[in-house]
Design an enzyme around this catalytic site. Structure first.
Site, mmCIF file in Angstrom:
data_model
loop_
_atom_site.group_PDB
_atom_site.id
_atom_site.type_symbol
_atom_site.label_atom_id
_atom_site.label_comp_id
_atom_site.label_asym_id
_atom_site.label_seq_id
_atom_site.Cartn_x
_atom_site.Cartn_y
_atom_site.Cartn_z
ATOM 1 N N GLU A 153 46.621 45.518 29.148
ATOM 2 C CA GLU A 153 46.012 44.368 28.236
ATOM 3 C C GLU A 153 46.888 43.025 28.458
ATOM 4 O OE1 GLU A 153 44.301 43.198 23.674
ATOM 5 O OE2 GLU A 153 45.440 45.142 24.193
ATOM 6 N N LYS A 212 42.034 45.453 29.656
ATOM 7 C CA LYS A 212 41.213 45.038 28.445
ATOM 8 C C LYS A 212 41.737 43.413 28.531
ATOM 9 C CE LYS A 212 41.319 45.205 23.504
ATOM 10 N NZ LYS A 212 41.649 46.073 22.261
#
Length: 294
Positions: free
Chosen positions: A175, A212
Site C-alpha cells: 500500500e 492497495k
C-alpha cells in the site's frame, strides 16, 4: 496457503473491509462512532471499545462473504475473539471472509517527499503467528506526497518486506498511498505505476502480491497491473474522499475493488439500535460492492 481463500480473493465479487485502525488512529475512529476520548482511561480500555465496535460490524447480518472478500485486522484484533472464536477463524468459518493482518508499525518522518515504514522488529514472529491463526494475507502502508526519490524508496522498502512475507506463506498487500491533496498527484501516479510494474515483473511465478492504491486521476491507469499474473488483486483505498466520491472514482477503474475503512463505517454510531446499525451498514456495503463490480 488456503486454496479456497486464494480462489475467493482471485475471482470473488465484493470488496475488502479495512477494520485495522492502529493505536494512533483508533481515537479518531471511536469519535466518529460517537465515543469520546473521556470514555476510556487507558489504551487497554480504548482497544476494548474499538474491538466492541469491530465485533458489532463483523457479527452484523449485513456483513457476510456475499459482498465482503476479506477483512484487514489490526494485530490486537487478531489476538481477540468474536463470539467465542478467534477473530480470523470466525471470519472464515462463520462468514466466509478472508482474514488479512496489518503488519506495519506506522510511518517514519517525511523524507524526499514520502514517508517510509518504521522498522518492524518481530515481524517474522508476527507472520508465524498469523499463519498459525489462519490469516491469508498482510497489509503494510507507506505514504507518498509527490514524485521523486522518496517514492522509489517507498517501493524498494515495500517489496523488500513483501519478499519476507511471501516466504512466510502469506500474500502481501503493498500500500503506497498517494495523498489525495498531493500537488503533483498525476506525476506521482505515473512514477508509481511504472515502479510497481517493474517490481511485479521481477516476481517469480509462485510469488503473488496484492496492491492497495489511491484512486488515480487517469482512469484505468493500473489496468496492466490488474491483468498481471503475479498481482492477485488491485484494491483502492478511500484516501480521505467521501464514500460517494471514493465509490464514483472506483467505479471508473475496471477490475479494481474497494478496501475502505472510514468510508465503510461512515454513518455508524454507537447509540444506534441494532436495526438502525444494520440498515446503515447494509446500505454502505451495497454501495461499495456495486462500485467494486465494474
Amino acid at each position: 496457503m488456503n486454496e479456497q481463500q486464494l480462489e475467493k480473493m482471485r475471482t470473488g465479487t465484493g470488496f475488502v473491509a479495512a477494520l485495522d485502525q492502529s493505536g494512533g488512529s483508533t481515537p479518531k475512529a471511536l469519535r466518529l462512532y460517537g465515543i469520546e476520548d473521556d470514555a476510556y482511561a487507558s489504551e487497554e480500555e480504548m482497544f476494548d471499545l474499538v474491538h466492541q465496535m469491530r465485533a458489532r460490524i463483523m457479527t452484523s447480518p449485513a456483513f457476510t462473504g456475499e459482498h465482503i472478500l476479506g477483512t484487514i485486522l489490526f494485530e490486537n484484533t487478531m489476538e481477540r475473539e468474536v463470539e467465542g472464536r478467534p477473530t480470523a477463524e470466525y471470519l472464515w468459518d462463520i462468514k466466509t471472509i478472508v482474514p488479512i493482518l496489518k503488519v506495519d508499525k506506522g510511518l517514519d518522518a517525511e523524507t524526499d517527499g514520502a514517508r517510509t515504514m518504521k522498522p518492524m522488529p518481530g515481524l517474522d514472529e508476527l507472520l508465524a503467528r498469523a499463519v498459525e491463526k489462519g490469516v491469508f494475507a498482510t497489509k503494510m502502508r507507506s505514504v507518498v506526497c509527490g514524485p521523486g526519490a522518496g517514492l522509489d524508496a517507498v517501493l524498494d522498502q515495500q517489496f523488500q518486506v513483501a519478499h519476507r512475507i511471501i516466504k512466510a506463506g502469506l500474500v502481501p498487500i503493498i500500500e503506497p498511498e498517494i495523498e489525495i491533496r498531493c500537488p503533483e498527484k498525476e506525476a506521482a501516479e505515473d512514477q508509481l505505476h511504472a515502479g510497481l510494474l517493474a517490481h511485479a515483473e521481477r516476481l517469480g511465478p509462485d510469488e503473488l502480491i496484492m496492491l492497495k492504491l489511491t484512486p488515480p486521476e487517469r482512469d484505468d491507469l493500473y489496468a496492466d497491473l490488474v491483468a498481471h499474473p503475479q498481482v492477485l488483486r488491485v484494491l483502492f483505498l478511500s484516501g480521505g474522499y467521501s464514500r460517494d466520491e471514493a465509490c464514483e472514482r472506483l467505479g471508473r477503474n475496471h477490475g479494481c475493488v474497494a478496501s475502505f475503512s472510514r468510508a465503510l463505517t461512515e454513518g455508524l454510531r454507537a447509540e444506534m439500535s441494532p436495526a438502525e446499525f444494520d440498515a446503515v451498514l447494509a446500505a454502505s456495503i451495497a454501495q461499495i460492492a456495486a462500485a467494486s463490480a465494474t
